[in-house]
Design a protein around this motif. Structure first.
Motif, short mmCIF file in Angstrom:
data_model
loop_
_atom_site.label_atom_id
_atom_site.label_comp_id
_atom_site.label_asym_id
_atom_site.label_seq_id
_atom_site.Cartn_x
_atom_site.Cartn_y
_atom_site.Cartn_z
N ALA A 37 0.76 -1.12 0.07
CA ALA A 37 -0.05 -0.04 -0.10
C ALA A 37 0.75 1.22 0.17
N ILE A 38 2.15 1.27 0.43
CA ILE A 38 3.09 2.37 0.47
C ILE A 38 4.12 1.87 -0.51
N GLU A 74 -6.48 0.68 4.80
CA GLU A 74 -6.83 -0.28 4.50
C GLU A 74 -5.88 -0.85 3.48
N PHE A 75 -5.73 -2.17 3.60
CA PHE A 75 -4.55 -2.59 2.54
C PHE A 75 -4.69 -4.31 2.05
N HIS A 76 -4.12 -4.56 1.24
CA HIS A 76 -4.47 -6.07 0.96
C HIS A 76 -3.12 -6.91 1.13
N ASN A 83 -8.21 -4.26 7.46
CA ASN A 83 -8.61 -2.72 7.99
C ASN A 83 -7.78 -2.33 9.21
N ILE A 84 -6.96 -1.44 9.13
CA ILE A 84 -6.43 -1.22 10.55
C ILE A 84 -7.12 0.31 10.71
N LEU A 85 -7.47 0.01 12.14
CA LEU A 85 -8.13 1.20 12.92
C LEU A 85 -6.93 1.99 13.60
#
Ligand code: G4P
Length: 527
Positions: A37-38, A74-76, A83-85
């Motif tokens: 995701a990054i 959110e990432f895969h 989902n990280i809160l």
């Protein structure tokens, strides 16, 4: 498995709980990095300082360079949808942080191995444990001289009351950190301080494997072997049921900054962490896998765009599937509404979401129609369990300077209470009645003052009060009457529930002794 079932079971929604500086940003960044995701580690943190970071939408944030509200990332990773809160930890710690945890199905507790269990971790842990969600522990900073792992586990048990099961175990630490040993696979991951991302993995037949003699200095190896034996003999047995009930926490060691042990943790976590679980409603448990969509609002964030006085209501989807533009019933208002353009949070960028499933968090544009705890459902009139209020830690009496501004002041207060950043109390049986604001993190006072001034044109007078604890009171009727007559510093909350305010624990314990048949609740769920 149906498509719906497949989508939902692939989801893991969790929060990272920790004390500031334990390494939450660093760990999050590494997790996002694994998920692709990054592109480069460092970009999440870097964003804190960039001009247009999504989190610095508020002036006060810009002034201080911190994020006022928590975000959702959110990432895969492989077949998982994660989902990280995020739970803010610094001065921006607020009741929001607690409430965010209600949207998680599990939590990762991050501990700085040099410091052990710290105050904010303890507070957040309590909220997780109240819900009985599984808690995974990552003990961080093993690349430094840190405390003895056994001592840390004991501390977790003493302070938090949770037993632990180390999934892996460190060999040495700091200058002499050799790596981690996975107790299940018996693999050793070797730490290379020169090049931490170059992780060598060796399969062993167990701690006695001679291969280890070649890799580890004899004194550290001897200690490691002893420790593993001790764990095997005297440690808690592995027990999945206990893990799922939040009574036993699987523990992982590593060094987030070196990206060491993070993937090991992630793989195990994804294997063990629960997929979206059902939520209690007033008409029974709502299970995630079902065709009908439902969700609840757990957080409201104002002024995402300061040009418009808009708010974003964060909804945890509890069942079924959301599709763009669908109609749902806003149960409290008994009104049908169209969910037009919810946003989802991919890493830190917002994008319009076409479809989302139980376990996901979506942001709804909120012109003022939502309150914390609201239920939205495709069909039916059930409502999810009410969201509790937690004891504030700072209190202030508040009033408006200019009586002409009274109306907009009250409106602002109401709106900010609905957003959940502050709690509003009124003194009980006292004339003239006083309005008291309670906040979990002190920064909220500034946010409140700033927003009332800029959005509602109301200058306020704020007098800090010495209280640090609020307790919701219930119990024996007669004793309650006595209490109401004799106890000082009583107030009522927004729902007219009786609350006692105390300066400190000592004062509270005195009251508890004096009124043994009353219950002093730590949150507004007084049963
Ligand atoms: P937080 O979000 O929990 O507040 O913590 P954050 O990740 O910002 O990390 C806090 C500090 O701890 C940072 O150092 C970070 O580099 C460091 N840190 C995180 N993980 C590890 C680790 O595994 N080992 C070691 N040795 N340090 C770690 P800082 O000096 O405050 O910031 P920076 O200058 O490094 O950015």
């Amino acid at each position: 498995m149906s498509k719906l079932q497949e989508e939902i079971t692939s989801r893991k929604t969790f929060a990272i709980i920790s004390h500031p500086d334990a390494g939450k940003t660093t760990l999050t960044e590494k997790l996002l990095y694994f998920g692709g995701a990054i592109r480069e580690a460092g970009s999440v943190k870097g964003k804190k300082n960039t001009k247009h970071a999504t989190s610095d939408w508020m002036e006060i944030e810009k002034q201080r360079g911190i994020s006022v509200t928590s975000s959702v990332l959110e990432f895969h990773y492989k077949d998982h949808h994660i989902n990280i809160l995020d739970t803010p930890g610094h001065e921006d710690f607020s009741e929001d942080t607690y409430r965010t945890l209600t949207a998680a199905d599990s939590a990762t507790m991050l501990i700085d191995a040099a410091k052990g269990v710290e105050a904010q971790t303890e507070k957040l842990f309590k909220v997780c444990s109240m819900r009985g969600i599984p808690i995974f522990t990552f003990i961080n900073k093993l690349d430094r001289e840190v405390r003895d792992p056994f001592e840390l586990m004991e501390e977790m048990e003493e302070i938090l009351g949770i037993r632990s099961y180390p999934m892996n175990w460190p060999i040495g630490m700091g200058q002499n950190f050799y790596g981690i040993y996975d107790r299940h696979s018996k693999k050793v991951e070797l730490f290379n301080s020169e090049n931490p991302s170059d992780v060598e993995v060796k399969q062993t037949s167990g701690p006695e494997d001679p291969i280890l003699d070649e890799l580890v200095d004899p004194s550290f190896l001897a200690q490691f072997r002893e420790e593993i034996e001790l764990l095997d003999v005297a440690g808690d047995p592995y027990d999945e049921d206990k893990i799922f009930q939040g009574e036993l926490t699987p523990v992982f060691f590593g060094s987030a900054i070196s990206n060491f042990g993070v993937q090991n943790f992630l793989e195990h976590f994804l294997y063990f962490a629960p997929s979206p679980v059902g939520r209690e409603s007033d008409q029974g448990v709502v299970e995630p896998v079902q065709d009908l969509f439902s969700g609840f609002i757990f957080k409201i964030q104002a002024n995402m765009n300061p040009k418009h006085r808009d708010r974003i209501a964060f909804m945890r989807i509890t069942s079924g599937k959301y599709t763009q533009g669908m109609n749902v019933n806003h149960v409290r208002l008994n009104k049908t509404m169209r969910l037009a353009q919810p946003t989802q949070f991919l890493a830190q960028d917002r994008s319009i979401v076409q479809e989302a499933y139980a376990g996901d968090i979506i942001g709804l544009f909120d012109p003022g129609t939502f309150r914390i705890g609201d239920t939205l459902a495709e069909k039916g009139t059930f409502q999810f369990a009410e969201m509790p209020h937690f004891s504030p830690e700072h209190f202030a009496a508040i009033s408006v300077k200019d009586a002409m501004k009274h109306k907009s002041f009250e409106k602002g207060l109401q709106q900010l209470t609905e957003e959940g950043a502050i709690q509003l109390f009124h003194t009980y049986n006292r004339y003239p009645e006083q309005q008291i604001i309670g906040v979990v993190g002190e920064l909220q006072f500034e946010v409140l003052e700033h927003r009332l001034k800029h959005e509602y044109k109301a200058d306020i007078r704020m007098e800090h009060l010495p209280f640090s604890i609020a307790r919701w009171i219930s119990g024996d009727t007669e004793e309650l009457e006595q209490f109401k007559k004799k106890q000082r510093n009583l107030a009522v909350d927004r729902d007219e529930k009786l609350v006692a305010l105390f300066d400190n624990e000592f004062q509270m314990n005195m009251a508890k002794e004096k009124y043994p048949n009353l219950v002093f609740h730590e949150n507004s769920f007084i049963g």
